[in-house]
Write an enzyme that holds these catalytic residues in place. Structure first.
Site, short mmCIF file in Angstrom:
data_model
loop_
_atom_site.label_atom_id
_atom_site.label_comp_id
_atom_site.label_asym_id
_atom_site.label_seq_id
_atom_site.Cartn_x
_atom_site.Cartn_y
_atom_site.Cartn_z
N HIS A 244 3.30 23.31 2.71
CA HIS A 244 3.63 24.48 3.05
C HIS A 244 5.06 24.17 3.41
CE1 HIS A 244 3.11 22.11 6.60
NE2 HIS A 244 2.07 21.53 6.48
N ALA B 7 -1.05 -2.80 1.73
CA ALA B 7 -1.46 -1.98 2.80
C ALA B 7 -1.40 -1.27 3.60
CB ALA B 7 -3.01 -2.45 3.09
N LYS C 247 10.22 7.35 -0.84
CA LYS C 247 11.25 6.95 -2.00
C LYS C 247 10.73 6.45 -2.86
CE LYS C 247 14.58 7.75 2.05
NZ LYS C 247 15.80 7.22 3.19
N ARG D 12 10.54 -8.14 -1.07
CA ARG D 12 11.57 -9.22 -1.54
C ARG D 12 10.74 -9.00 -3.52
NH1 ARG D 12 5.64 -11.42 -0.65
NH2 ARG D 12 5.28 -12.63 -2.76
#
Length: 227
Positions: A144, A192, A198, A215
C-alpha cells in the site's frame, strides 16, 4: 568391529542410543512425508522444479495465473522446529505470487527455513547455493502507499513495487527482512535480525536496522593469510 560397538555402548547409555535411533527414523519419515506433499502441490500449482528436492514440514504455495515460480535442483526446505535444532520456526515455508507479472526464480542448492517469499508484481531471484536461516521474510512490495495515510487502505501502490536479487552463495541469518528493490551481492552474509532496505555489495558481512556493511570478507581473508 565388536570392540568399537562395546566402546560406544560403554560411553553412551542404551537408552540414549535407542532414543537417538528412533528420533533419526522419525526425522526421515517427516522428510519423506513433507517431500511427498510438496511434489503434489508443485503439480497442482504448475510449478517448475528440478531434481532431488527435500522438504520437512509444511510448505505453502499460492501462484497467480500467468505468473512464474521456478525452483532448481537440490532444493531443501525445513519448516519444523523439531528438525531445525538451532531455533524455533514460526511458520511454514510460504512462496506466493500475487499478479500475472510476478516471478520467483530460485536457483540450485538453495535452502529455506520457514521462509516467506512474496512477489506481488516484480521478480524475486535467488541465486545458486543461497542459505536462508529461520523466519526470514522477502517481499517486493509495501502492499500500500506510505503517504498520505488515508490512502493506505485503498491505494495498493503497484507503481512502487521493485524486484529483488540475491546473489549466489549468500547466507541470510535468522529473522531477517529483505525489502523491495534490494540486491545482495554474491558470497555476502546478512547478520541475524537485520532489515535490508538498500543493496549490499558482494563479499561482505552486513547487518543492522537498516543493514550496513560491517566488514569486507575479501580483506579479512587476505589478512588471515598474512598471519
Amino acid at each position: 568391529m565388536i570392540g568399537k560397538i562395546n566402546k560406544i555402548v560403554r560411553k553412551y547409555s542404551i537408552v540414549e542410543l535407542i532414543s537417538y535411533a528412533l528420533y533419526s527414523v522419525y526425522l526421515i519419515c517427516l522428510q519423506w512425508i513433507g517431500t511427498f506433499f510438496f511434489r503434489l502441490k508443485v503439480i497442482f500449482w504448475n510449478i517448475q522444479i528440478g531434481t532431488n528436492s527435500k522438504v520437512t514440514g509444511k510448505f505453502l504455495f499460492f501462484k497467480y495465473p500467468g505468473s512464474k515460480i521456478n525452483i532448481g535442483n537440490n532444493f531443501t526446505s525445513i519448516s519444523l522446529s523439531s528438525r531445525a535444532m538451532a531455533t524455533s520456526i514460526f511458520s511454514p515455508t510460504c512462496i506466493k505470487t500475487l499478479s500475472y507479472s510476478s516471478k520467483i526464480l530460485i536457483g540450485n542448492g538453495v535452502g529455506l527455513n520457514g521462509t516467506s517469499i512474496t512477489a506481488r508484481s516484480k521478480t524475486i531471484k535467488i541465486g545458486d547455493h543461497v542459505m536462508i536461516a529461520a523466519n526470514v521474510t522477502i517481499m517486493d512490495s509495501d502492499f500500500h502507499v506510505v503517504f498520505p495515510p488515508e490512502g493506505r487502505l485503498t491505494n495498493p501502490g503497484y507503481e512502487f513495487d521493485a524486484g529483488i536479487e540475491i546473489g549466489e552463495n549468500v547466507w541470510i541469518g535468522t529473522r531477517c527482512t529483505i525489502l523491495k528493490g534490494v540486491r545482495i551481492g554474491k558470497n555476502s552474509v546478512i547478520a541475524a535480525g537485520s532489515i535490508v532496505s538498500k543493496s549490499i555489495p558482494e563479499n561482505v558481512v552486513a547487518g543492522g536496522i537498516p543493514a550496513k556493511v560491517i566488514r569486507n570478507l575479501e580483506t579479512t581473508k587476505k589478512g588471515s593469510k598474512r598471519k
